[in-house]
Design an enzyme around this catalytic site. Structure first.
Site, mmCIF file in Angstrom:
data_model
loop_
_atom_site.group_PDB
_atom_site.id
_atom_site.type_symbol
_atom_site.label_atom_id
_atom_site.label_comp_id
_atom_site.label_asym_id
_atom_site.label_seq_id
_atom_site.Cartn_x
_atom_site.Cartn_y
_atom_site.Cartn_z
ATOM 1 C CB CYS A 109 76.056 23.184 33.859
ATOM 2 S SG CYS A 109 75.736 23.502 35.602
ATOM 3 C CB CYS A 121 69.260 35.039 36.164
ATOM 4 S SG CYS A 121 68.351 34.278 37.524
ATOM 5 C CB CYS A 139 33.023 30.102 -4.210
ATOM 6 S SG CYS A 139 34.452 29.019 -4.015
ATOM 7 C CB CYS A 192 -0.953 -0.002 1.196
ATOM 8 S SG CYS A 192 -0.124 0.298 2.763
ATOM 9 C CB CYS A 236 45.848 21.574 -7.084
ATOM 10 S SG CYS A 236 46.648 20.280 -8.048
ATOM 11 C CB CYS A 253 46.907 17.274 -4.677
ATOM 12 S SG CYS A 253 47.255 19.029 -4.527
ATOM 13 C CB CYS A 293 63.005 19.657 36.268
ATOM 14 S SG CYS A 293 63.538 19.488 37.979
#
Lengths: 475, 139
Positions: A285, A268, A210, A119, A215, A218, A255
């Site tokens: 160092c 410093c 737009c 139907c 490209c 790509c 650290c």
């Protein structure tokens, strides 16, 4: 691309009318035409069936032609598009629906070629579910599992809601674009156009209505004269987390106590790690701060580092850091200029789009020049937009130019410098001098026009040569 | 309540399932929810599942019959993309019974069992018999 040319040409020459005609010329479709005597309705039936065939043959018209005329029955079988109409199996006035099981008057049923009785309400439910499920609705078949007859567009047009019809047709369009090798969706955000490639043009750069240019090959932003490979490397680099890692390496040290990375942005060499660690150490160092005294050259002049550096005893980590820092600087240099041109181009596009409602109106009022006579302004902007794009990509190219090819690098930088200077002149003139003309009363518009037209032409010729040079010299 | 506006199709299917059940299959709706069925499928004769009783739960979602019934994690095409509203609970359960007669190790729920089945069918059949005896005989 070339290998497809034949195919695409064929595709070009064919059109819908031809398809309809082919369909109609078939002697065995008597049943189809018996559905209605009116020509208009016939055409509609052919059109509906033709669009189904084209969908199954992925709009490869030549293949469809060949196979249809070679063996029409085979094609019909494959696509499940029977030529004979089967009536409902009962002649009773009331029929039982195969889905809702309700017994309903005959006119509640939608006649389909295979004669399976469902139907209209159930057909509606069936197509709604399928359309909401996605593009699979394009290959919808009769609900009866042993029957594979294709559900065609006419059923959706007759029973679907407006939204569903629209969706269904959009899926068709999508399939058409996505199957075609000559047409692609514009990849610009928010743009819904599809772009068709003009063959014979020796470039892969295409521009959408737009204004986005990309490209063909790509899908990245148009990048002539730089090749797709360089572009993909560059884009990956820009997005890559690797750059973050490099930055951490170049600008931070762990650290020595808790090993968290610390960025030193000023101050410093006396470092205090943040709580809970609170370890005090020397940035140079990485030794314990308590051990720093006059013996080490004073608290604020740690010569331990200097000693090591002089003797070439910098540990491996330190030299990696040194290298990372210099390579990061190089990348930053090119990236900065790449984005600067990108932004400048975006701004130029905005300015260009605003021309008709802004500066052009004012200029027309002031100079009484016609629209056509002011065309040179739009042309200048178009030139700027294109040149910004080229210039942008030269920076990606420059980044990958090998360090040891000094002559090449020098020549490249010279050409790039010239191009940049030329473009700046044009951009400046287009942006500022027209504005200042509007503000002053003593200037001759003809001078400005001559200057701008000249600059546009010179810049165009310069960039054209530059692009050609890049492409032929494989610089 | 969910039962109050049960589509006629579901009522008719239920009636027929109860009055003329398919051989080896019983399906009865739960009293609280007429869309929820307790199903029992007998292991087909001459299969390793012979003598076993397999209990299933079947649920008819709101979209039924436009959407297929929900039936646990059974890999059966008609419960997924090959579903058609012209199929019924009965046809689904018959397909499951057929699946017990001819298991499809290429589309398995358990990778390990399928591997076993493909590498050593005789041994796998023995395991199936053993598991049927252990877990599906109610003993």
């Amino acid at each position: 691309m070339e290998s497809d040319d034949d195919n695409l040409e064929f595709y070009d020459n064919s059109d819908y009318e031809e398809e309809e005609h082919d369909y109609g010329s078939d002697s065995d479709t008597g049943n189809y035409s018996s559905v209605s005597d009116e020509d208009e309705s016939n055409v509609n039936h052919y059109e509906v069936a033709a669009s189904k065939l084209l969908y199954y043959y992925k709009w490869n018209v030549s293949q469809l032609h060949d196979q249809w005329f070679a063996d029409e029955h085979k094609v019909r079988d494959e696509v499940c598009l029977p030529s004979a109409v089967v009536p409902f199996s009962t002649t009773e006035e009331s029929i039982k629906c195969g889905i809702c099981f309700d017994v309903l008057p005959r006119e509640e049923f939608y006649p389909v070629v295979c004669g399976h009785p469902y139907c209209k309400t159930c057909w509606r439910g069936y197509i709604t579910t399928s359309i909401n499920d996605g593009p699979g609705c394009l290959s919808l078949r009769c609900p009866e599992p042993s029957c594979r007859v294709a559900v065609c567009r006419d059923l959706i047009d007759d029973l679907g809601t407006e939204v569903e019809r629209e969706k269904y047709h959009r899926y068709y369009l999508r399939a058409y674009v996505e199957e075609s090798r000559k047409i692609k969706w514009c990849p610009m955000p928010g743009c819904e156009n599809a772009v068709e490639l003009e063959l014979g043009n020796n470039t892969f750069d295409v521009t959408c209505l737009c204004f986005g240019s990309f490209c063909w090959n790509c899908g990245e932003d148009a990048h002539r004269p730089v090749n797709c490979e360089t572009v993909s490397k560059w884009v990956l680099k820009n997005s890559s987390e690797a750059e973050n890692t490099k930055w951490i390496l170049a600008n931070s040290k762990p650290c020595p106590m808790c090993k968290r990375n610390i960025e030193k942005n000023k101050g410093c060499m006396h470092m205090v790690c943040s709580p809970p660690c609170k370890y005090q150490f020397c940035w140079l160092c990485l030794g314990d701060w308590k051990k720093h005294s006059k013996e080490t050259g004073g608290f604020y002049a740690c010569n331990i580092y200097r000693d090591k550096k002089e003797k070439g005893l910098l540990d491996e980590e330190e030299s990696i850091r040194e290298m990372a820092r210099s390579s990061l600087n190089k990348y930053a240099h090119y990236y900065e200029r790449w984005t600067a041109n990108q932004k400048s181009r975006e701004k130029a596009i905005e300015d260009f789009k605003a021309l008709d409602t802004g500066i052009l109106v004012n200029l027309r009022n002031k100079t009484n020049e016609t629209e056509g006579q002011l065309k040179f302004i739009a042309e200048a902007w178009e030139q700027i937009i294109e040149c910004r794009r080229v210039l942008k990509w030269t920076y990606a190219y420059g980044y990958y130019l090998p360090e040891d090819e000094h002559v090449k690098k020098q020549l490249f930088e010279y050409l790039q410098g010239q191009a940049e200077a030329q473009l700046e002149k044009l951009h400046n003139c287009t942006e500022k001098e027209l504005k200042s003309f509007l503000e002053k009363d003593d200037e001759d518009f003809r001078n400005i026009r001559a200057k701008l037209v000249g600059l546009t032409a010179v810049t165009q010729s310069y960039f054209t040569k530059l692009v050609a040079y890049f492409e032929t010299q494989k610089l | 309540m969910a039962n109050s506006n049960l589509p006629r199709r579901i009522i008719k299917e239920t009636q027929r399932l109860l009055s003329e059940p398919a051989p080896g299959i019983s399906a009865s709706p739960s009293e609280e929810n007429m869309r929820y069925f307790n199903v029992m499928v007998l292991g087909p004769s001459q299969s390793p599942y012979e003598g076993g009783v397999f209990k299933l739960e079947l649920f008819l979602p709101e979209e039924y019959p436009m959407a297929p019934p929900k039936l646990g994690r059974i890999c059966l095409d008609i419960l997924k993309d090959k579903w058609s509203p012209a199929l019924q609970i009965r046809t689904v359960l018959l397909s499951i019974q057929a699946l017990l007669s001819a298991p499809n190790p290429d589309d398995p729920l358990s990778e390990n069992v399928a591997k076993h089945w493909k590498s050593n069918e005789v041994e796998a059949v023995e395991t199936a018999k053993e598991w049927t005896r252990l877990y599906a005989t109610g003993a």
